[in-house]
Write an enzyme that holds these catalytic residues in place. Structure first.
Site, PDB file in Angstrom:
ATOM      1  N   HIS A 159      -7.160   1.316  -1.885  1.00 34.90           N
ATOM      2  CA  HIS A 159      -8.102   1.106  -0.784  1.00 34.90           C
ATOM      3  C   HIS A 159      -9.245   0.170  -1.167  1.00 34.90           C
ATOM      4  O   HIS A 159      -9.919  -0.400  -0.296  1.00 34.90           O
ATOM      5  CB  HIS A 159      -8.664   2.444  -0.318  1.00 34.90           C
ATOM      6  CG  HIS A 159      -8.986   2.489   1.145  1.00 34.90           C
ATOM      7  ND1 HIS A 159      -9.533   1.423   1.837  1.00 34.90           N
ATOM      8  CD2 HIS A 159      -8.830   3.472   2.069  1.00 34.90           C
ATOM      9  CE1 HIS A 159      -9.710   1.754   3.102  1.00 34.90           C
ATOM     10  NE2 HIS A 159      -9.285   2.988   3.274  1.00 34.90           N
ATOM     11  N   ASP A 375       9.740  -4.656  10.337  1.00 32.04           N
ATOM     12  CA  ASP A 375      11.179  -4.931  10.327  1.00 32.04           C
ATOM     13  C   ASP A 375      11.500  -5.835   9.142  1.00 32.04           C
ATOM     14  O   ASP A 375      11.151  -7.010   9.130  1.00 32.04           O
ATOM     15  CB  ASP A 375      11.574  -5.602  11.644  1.00 32.04           C
ATOM     16  CG  ASP A 375      13.053  -5.931  11.714  1.00 32.04           C
ATOM     17  OD1 ASP A 375      13.804  -5.633  10.754  1.00 32.04           O
ATOM     18  OD2 ASP A 375      13.472  -6.505  12.739  1.00 32.04           O
TER      19      ASP A 375
END
Length: 433
Positions: A159, A375
């Site tokens: 992070h 994808d």
């Protein structure tokens, strides 16, 4: 308890030459939650040979790291002791694993964010990598092949170098390369100039920022909870529309969070006079003048919150709670710059990060991020979400993959509060329909 067999674990380095040097981290980077954000993507086998072939995933990852070269670096310290990213090109962790226990439908039926799921599907984080210089890899990836032929892609990005939108940017680029796009044709080139979010020379803290201040020790009833029960709840497009209508056209995030806030107060049986605080985040990218570059890669979100009594939240229409949520998420450039300037005068590495009190809720929006459509050449995920929740009182609001207009909630509450929350929430959604 289910297990997975790790087949391979290696370090993947950028596929080409990358810049050396260091990336300066802004106050927002330093103030971000320490450690990694583990996420999981579930993919149904599409019948094609070579489905999520390890070589294809590894090679496309190496090519993506050329553009996103700081991800292949390590945390370090500059001459003043400030944390930075050393662009060493040392690489990221890439593992493959196999599960003889899970088929995709079984997994989707029982998955909730928890330690067990993270441990199964995301590589273990290096112990020294949370904030220490010369820590471990900043990205951990695991491709797990299920017994049905489906795949779980687990990853954890540190992070300190990226918020949710930046993580989505990286995944989108990696996926486009895996589908065959040239690495040079990244959808949006990344920008690593974090000094765009530096404090102003003449600091001007115009607002109070309690979200970044240490809190006094709360009473036992309000103590933060590290143990939690979690759930995944889906709202259909029609249910979201009805909820927004009840909130006078509030945004999807504000409307959904308003109902969650109401129902959490009821499920927790908070006294009417108890203060409850809704914590959220604001993405500053489009709120600054000029806006940050489209490819800004880093932490560009700031903490914000609004407070009310539990009685006010519970007894008022849900639209009232939505207006409260709007108050917590509508600030502009002055507020954002005030946060950055405030953080310049505090020890950003030691800000409160221990969670929220038992009366509070922290809501994060992943709506509109491309993560739900990641994808890699074999179709979009059947599910995407956080692998763990960290503590009680946390909610992610996300697009539900493959369900146009539907919203998925990943929610954590105290174990004793979750059954009542699910009942109250379902009743309220049914009443709105």
């Amino acid at each position: 308890m289910a297990t997975v067999d790790v087949l391979t674990s290696e370090v993947v380095v950028p596929a080409g030459e990358t810049p050396a040097g260091a990336v300066w981290l802004s106050n927002l980077d330093l103030a971000a939650r320490r450690g990694y954000t583990p996420t999981v993507f579930f993919y149904r086998h599409n019948g094609e040979p070579g489905f999520f072939a390890a070589d294809a995933m590894r090679d496309s990852l190496a090519r993506a790291l050329v553009a996103f070269y700081p991800v292949a670096g390590r945390l370090g310290l500059d001459g003043d002791g400030r944390v930075q990213v050393d662009c060493t090109g040392e690489g990221v962790v890439f593992a493959t694993a196999r599960s003889g226990h899970y088929a995709l439908d079984d997994l989707m039926g029982e998955f909730v964010p928890c330690d067990e799921m993270r441990d199964l599907f995301v590589p273990a984080a290096p112990a020294a990598a949370s904030c220490c210089p010369r820590g471990g890899a900043l990205l951990l990836v695991q491709v797990t092949y299920l017994r049905c032929g489906g795949v779980v892609l687990g990853m954890a990005l540190h992070h300190s170098i990226a918020d949710g939108r930046s993580a989505a940017h990286f995944v989108e680029t990696w996926a486009s390369i895996a589908r065959g796009a040239p690495a040079a044709d990244a959808p949006v080139p990344p920008c690593f100039d974090h000094r765009l979010l530096a404090a102003r020379p003449a600091r001007a803290v115009l607002y109070d920022h309690p979200e970044y201040k240490p809190e006094p020790a709360p009473p036992a009833r309000a103590a933060t909870a590290s143990t939690y029960a979690s759930a995944i709840i889906t709202l259909t497009k029609q249910q979201v529309g009805a909820l927004r209508a009840a909130c006078a056209g509030a945004s999807t995030f504000r409307a959904v969070v308003a109902l969650v806030w109401q129902c959490a107060c009821r499920a927790r049986a908070l006294p009417p006079e108890a203060e409850t605080r809704l914590h959220s985040m604001i993405d500053t990218r489009q709120r600054l003048s000029p806006p940050l570059p489209p490819g800004y890669f880093g932490n560009a979100v700031i903490r914000t919150s609004t407070a009310a009594t539990a009685g006010e939240v519970v007894s008022s229409p849900v639209g009232h709670a939505a207006r409260r949520a709007r108050a917590a998420t509508s600030q502009g450039e002055d507020y954002a710059r005030s946060v950055v300037d405030y953080l310049e005068g505090v020890d950003a590495m030691n800000l409160p990060r221990s969670g929220v009190s038992r009366a509070d809720l922290r809501a994060i929006s992943w709506l509109g991020m491309s993560l739900a459509d990641a994808d890699f050449g074999w179709g979009s995920p059947a599910f995407m979400g956080p692998a763990i929740m960290y503590y009680s009182g946390f909610v992610y609001v996300m697009n539900a993959p493959g369900k146009d207009g539907a919203v998925a909630l990943a929610l954590s509450l105290e174990p004793e509060s979750m059954p009542e929350f699910r009942k109250v929430f379902a009743d309220e959604v049914a009443r709105l329909a």
